[in-house]
Design a protein around this motif. Structure first.
Motif, mmCIF file in Angstrom:
data_model
loop_
_atom_site.group_PDB
_atom_site.id
_atom_site.type_symbol
_atom_site.label_atom_id
_atom_site.label_comp_id
_atom_site.label_asym_id
_atom_site.label_seq_id
_atom_site.Cartn_x
_atom_site.Cartn_y
_atom_site.Cartn_z
ATOM 1 N N HIS A 88 -61.250 -23.139 -1.739
ATOM 2 C CA HIS A 88 -61.349 -22.127 -2.777
ATOM 3 C C HIS A 88 -60.701 -20.597 -2.394
ATOM 4 N N GLY A 109 -68.895 -14.069 -4.452
ATOM 5 C CA GLY A 109 -68.044 -15.139 -4.119
ATOM 6 C C GLY A 109 -68.250 -16.371 -4.674
ATOM 7 N N PRO A 169 -69.720 -18.481 -13.387
ATOM 8 C CA PRO A 169 -69.804 -19.648 -12.739
ATOM 9 C C PRO A 169 -71.226 -20.330 -13.013
ATOM 10 N N MET A 174 -73.099 -31.289 -5.210
ATOM 11 C CA MET A 174 -72.963 -29.844 -5.662
ATOM 12 C C MET A 174 -72.030 -29.774 -6.588
ATOM 13 N N LEU A 175 -72.434 -29.245 -7.907
ATOM 14 C CA LEU A 175 -71.514 -28.859 -9.045
ATOM 15 C C LEU A 175 -71.299 -27.359 -8.798
ATOM 16 N N ASP A 176 -70.219 -26.941 -8.533
ATOM 17 C CA ASP A 176 -69.995 -25.532 -8.651
ATOM 18 C C ASP A 176 -68.554 -25.229 -9.144
ATOM 19 N N ASN A 178 -71.913 -8.758 -9.834
ATOM 20 C CA ASN A 178 -72.217 -10.145 -10.267
ATOM 21 C C ASN A 178 -73.796 -10.288 -10.613
ATOM 22 N N ARG A 184 -63.903 -39.082 -6.980
ATOM 23 C CA ARG A 184 -64.371 -38.035 -6.457
ATOM 24 C C ARG A 184 -65.666 -37.488 -7.013
ATOM 25 N N LEU A 185 -66.959 -37.137 -6.583
ATOM 26 C CA LEU A 185 -67.869 -36.665 -7.146
ATOM 27 C C LEU A 185 -68.067 -35.093 -6.836
ATOM 28 N N ALA A 186 -68.911 -34.427 -7.732
ATOM 29 C CA ALA A 186 -69.041 -32.943 -7.354
ATOM 30 C C ALA A 186 -69.595 -32.596 -5.756
ATOM 31 N N ASP A 195 -67.261 -33.349 -3.086
ATOM 32 C CA ASP A 195 -66.359 -34.139 -2.347
ATOM 33 C C ASP A 195 -65.224 -33.325 -1.986
ATOM 34 N N GLU A 217 -64.646 -30.247 -1.770
ATOM 35 C CA GLU A 217 -64.817 -29.079 -0.872
ATOM 36 C C GLU A 217 -64.849 -29.763 0.410
HETATM 37 N N1 LIG Z 1 -68.495 -14.874 -8.005
HETATM 38 C C1 LIG Z 1 -67.838 -14.895 -9.325
HETATM 39 O O1 LIG Z 1 -67.869 -14.074 -9.958
HETATM 40 C C2 LIG Z 1 -67.093 -16.288 -9.538
HETATM 41 C C3 LIG Z 1 -66.581 -16.477 -10.718
HETATM 42 C C4 LIG Z 1 -66.175 -17.672 -10.813
HETATM 43 C C5 LIG Z 1 -66.039 -18.647 -10.126
HETATM 44 N N2 LIG Z 1 -66.435 -18.406 -8.926
HETATM 45 C C6 LIG Z 1 -66.422 -19.640 -7.813
HETATM 46 O O2 LIG Z 1 -64.987 -19.855 -7.762
HETATM 47 C C7 LIG Z 1 -64.972 -21.169 -7.312
HETATM 48 C C8 LIG Z 1 -63.889 -22.127 -7.983
HETATM 49 O O3 LIG Z 1 -64.266 -22.517 -9.258
HETATM 50 P P1 LIG Z 1 -63.332 -23.812 -9.932
HETATM 51 O O4 LIG Z 1 -64.087 -23.865 -11.287
HETATM 52 O O5 LIG Z 1 -62.215 -23.387 -9.981
HETATM 53 O O6 LIG Z 1 -63.698 -24.921 -9.009
HETATM 54 P P2 LIG Z 1 -62.916 -26.447 -9.035
HETATM 55 O O7 LIG Z 1 -62.389 -26.658 -10.597
HETATM 56 O O8 LIG Z 1 -62.142 -26.420 -7.996
HETATM 57 O O9 LIG Z 1 -64.213 -27.452 -8.937
HETATM 58 C C9 LIG Z 1 -65.280 -27.356 -9.845
HETATM 59 C C10 LIG Z 1 -66.167 -28.368 -9.472
HETATM 60 O O10 LIG Z 1 -65.648 -29.683 -9.623
HETATM 61 C C11 LIG Z 1 -65.477 -30.956 -8.475
HETATM 62 N N3 LIG Z 1 -64.501 -31.425 -8.485
HETATM 63 C C12 LIG Z 1 -63.140 -30.930 -7.882
HETATM 64 N N4 LIG Z 1 -62.180 -31.832 -8.212
HETATM 65 C C13 LIG Z 1 -63.168 -33.056 -8.688
HETATM 66 C C14 LIG Z 1 -62.503 -34.347 -9.045
HETATM 67 N N5 LIG Z 1 -61.215 -34.707 -8.530
HETATM 68 N N6 LIG Z 1 -63.610 -35.188 -9.317
HETATM 69 C C15 LIG Z 1 -64.729 -34.591 -9.631
HETATM 70 N N7 LIG Z 1 -65.287 -33.566 -9.034
HETATM 71 C C16 LIG Z 1 -64.113 -32.637 -8.823
HETATM 72 C C17 LIG Z 1 -65.816 -29.820 -7.360
HETATM 73 O O11 LIG Z 1 -66.544 -30.436 -6.280
HETATM 74 C C18 LIG Z 1 -66.694 -28.638 -8.044
HETATM 75 O O12 LIG Z 1 -68.011 -28.873 -7.985
HETATM 76 C C19 LIG Z 1 -66.244 -21.855 -7.210
HETATM 77 O O13 LIG Z 1 -66.770 -21.915 -5.977
HETATM 78 C C20 LIG Z 1 -67.023 -20.757 -8.066
HETATM 79 O O14 LIG Z 1 -68.326 -20.738 -7.726
HETATM 80 C C21 LIG Z 1 -67.204 -17.414 -8.492
#
Ligand SMILES: NC(=O)c1ccc[n+]([C@@H]2O[C@H](COP(=O)([O-])OP(=O)(O)OC[C@H]3O[C@@H](n4cnc5c(N)ncnc54)[C@H](O)[C@@H]3O)[C@@H](O)[C@H]2O)c1
Length: 360
Positions: A46, A123, A165, A179-181, A269, A311-313, A315, A317
């Protein structure tokens, strides 16, 4: 990667970011927490929430929107309920301390509800779920973002939300946790910044421009005139973003965003976190057995065309972390230039930071 881009090993990169943050006046402990957290986000893949945030943090620090060496202020402490105010401190440090307090309470009482407000950018939310997972706890996080709105509500033509998020972490020892994030926008805002810095377009369907029309140009998320990111999953993601705003902002004891942006660099935040100890709930064995059976079942689904493996949530990362720990963290040339410029704004010789980051 372009030839001008860099691939930097995690340890010296962390040391370089630590030196930069310390130059802003942070104690060694705070500088270390910030640097490890940011590089940890890069390692997890990320880049949006990694070291590329440093220029924004430095601007916020110089504007007075980010305060160094703060500790959470306790607004309420009733055992399993904690309400803390981050006092505009570095989210990486405040978040760590707030989660530690919540983990201690959850270990003692079986659960803890943590409301955290007024904390500078915390973050990657998965970092906090990982802290709870390391203590054997399930955690659920609703987060809002107080800065220039960047996400349009479903059906709207301009930005009203942050990327708000949502995150859930579930320990599953000895296997890797679930972990779903996720941002509740189609992509996190920082991913548009990364694409803009790399000169790459976004995929279709992620953004609207300043007139509310569809665009693939990430500039509309980075430089004025601003457009808006679209919520993930249409009305459903928009609904989750609304809930994150109300729980992470209002119920947690802080603010919701409901005014025009005045141009400040500060990004705060708010977070509502719910921590549960499966042992105290008496369901730890059931959680482990049922999670194992379910994950095994889901992983047996044959991969769709173009997918190498299912992949699962969590994986993705882990895969990124393994690769980047072995090969280094890719940093595009524009991002690195901006970080070195930020070092200069703190009175450092940018080349000294560059040298630390490249040390063998
Ligand atoms: N602090 C803040 O203000 C703030 C705001 C927004 C986002 N964020 C952070 O930004 C980061 C990025 O967010 P995002 O939405 O772009 O993440 P992302 O789209 O890359 O991933 C989202 C989720 O999908 C899962 N995932 C990814 N690829 C996959 C696949 N092929 N199959 C199944 N599951 C899959 C990941 O493991 C994760 O749990 C996160 O860590 C979030 O906490 C922080």
């Amino acid at each position: 990667m372009n030839e001008a881009d860099h691939c930097l090993a995690a340890a010296p990169l962390t040391a370089a970011i630590e030196a930069l943050v310390a130059a802003g006046g942070s104690t060694p402990e705070e500088a270390g927490l910030v640097a490890r957290n940011l590089v940890g986000a890069n390692l997890a893949g990320h880049d949006s929430h990694g070291i590329g945030m440093i220029p924004r943090y430095v601007e916020s620090l110089l504007e007075g929107g980010l305060r160094i060496n703060r500790a959470p202020i306790v607004r309420l402490d009733s055992g399993s309920m904690l309400v803390l105010d981050g006092d505009w401190g570095y989210g990486q440090a405040i978040g760590q301390r707030a989660m530690q307090m919540a983990i201690e309470r959850a270990k003692q009482h079986g659960n803890c509800i943590l409301g955290l407000s007024n904390t500078h950018h915390i973050g990657r939310i998965g970092h906090w779920a990982e802290q709870a997972i390391a203590a054997g706890l399930v955690s659920i996080h609703f987060v809002n973002v107080l800065t220039r709105p960047i996400v349009a509500p479903w059906g709207g033509r301009d930005a009203r939300f942050g990327t708000n998020p949502f995150c859930v972490g579930i320990p599953f020892p000895p296997e890797a946790p679930v972990m779903l994030d996720m941002a509740t926008s189609g992509i996190a805002q920082g991913k548009a910044r990364v694409a803009f810095n790399k000169g790459e377009p976004l995929e279709a369907g992620l953004m609207i421009d300043s007139s509310g029309e569809p665009t693939t140009d990430p500039r509309y998320a980075v430089v004025p005139p601003y457009g808006a990111l679209l919520p993930v999953g249409e009305h459903k993601g928009s609904g989750i973003a609304l809930i994150c705003e109300l729980l992470g902002g209002a119920l947690a004891g802080g603010h919701t965003w409901h005014q025009p942006h005045q141009g400040q660099k500060q990004v705060l935040n708010g977070m509502l976190a719910i921590l549960v100890d499966p042992n105290a709930l008496g369901t730890a064995d059931n959680l482990r057995e049922q999670t194992m059976a379910f994950i095994d079942w889901v992983r047996q689904s044959p991969p769709a065309g173009g997918i190498d493996h299912l992949r699962l949530a969590g994986d993705a990362e882990r895969e990124h972390r393994a690769w980047r720990l072995a090969h280094g963290v890719p940093v595009d040339a524009n991002t690195w230039r901006d970080i070195l410029a930020a070092a200069g704004k703190l009175g450092l010789d940018p080349q000294s930071i560059d040298r630390i980051a490249r040390a063998a």
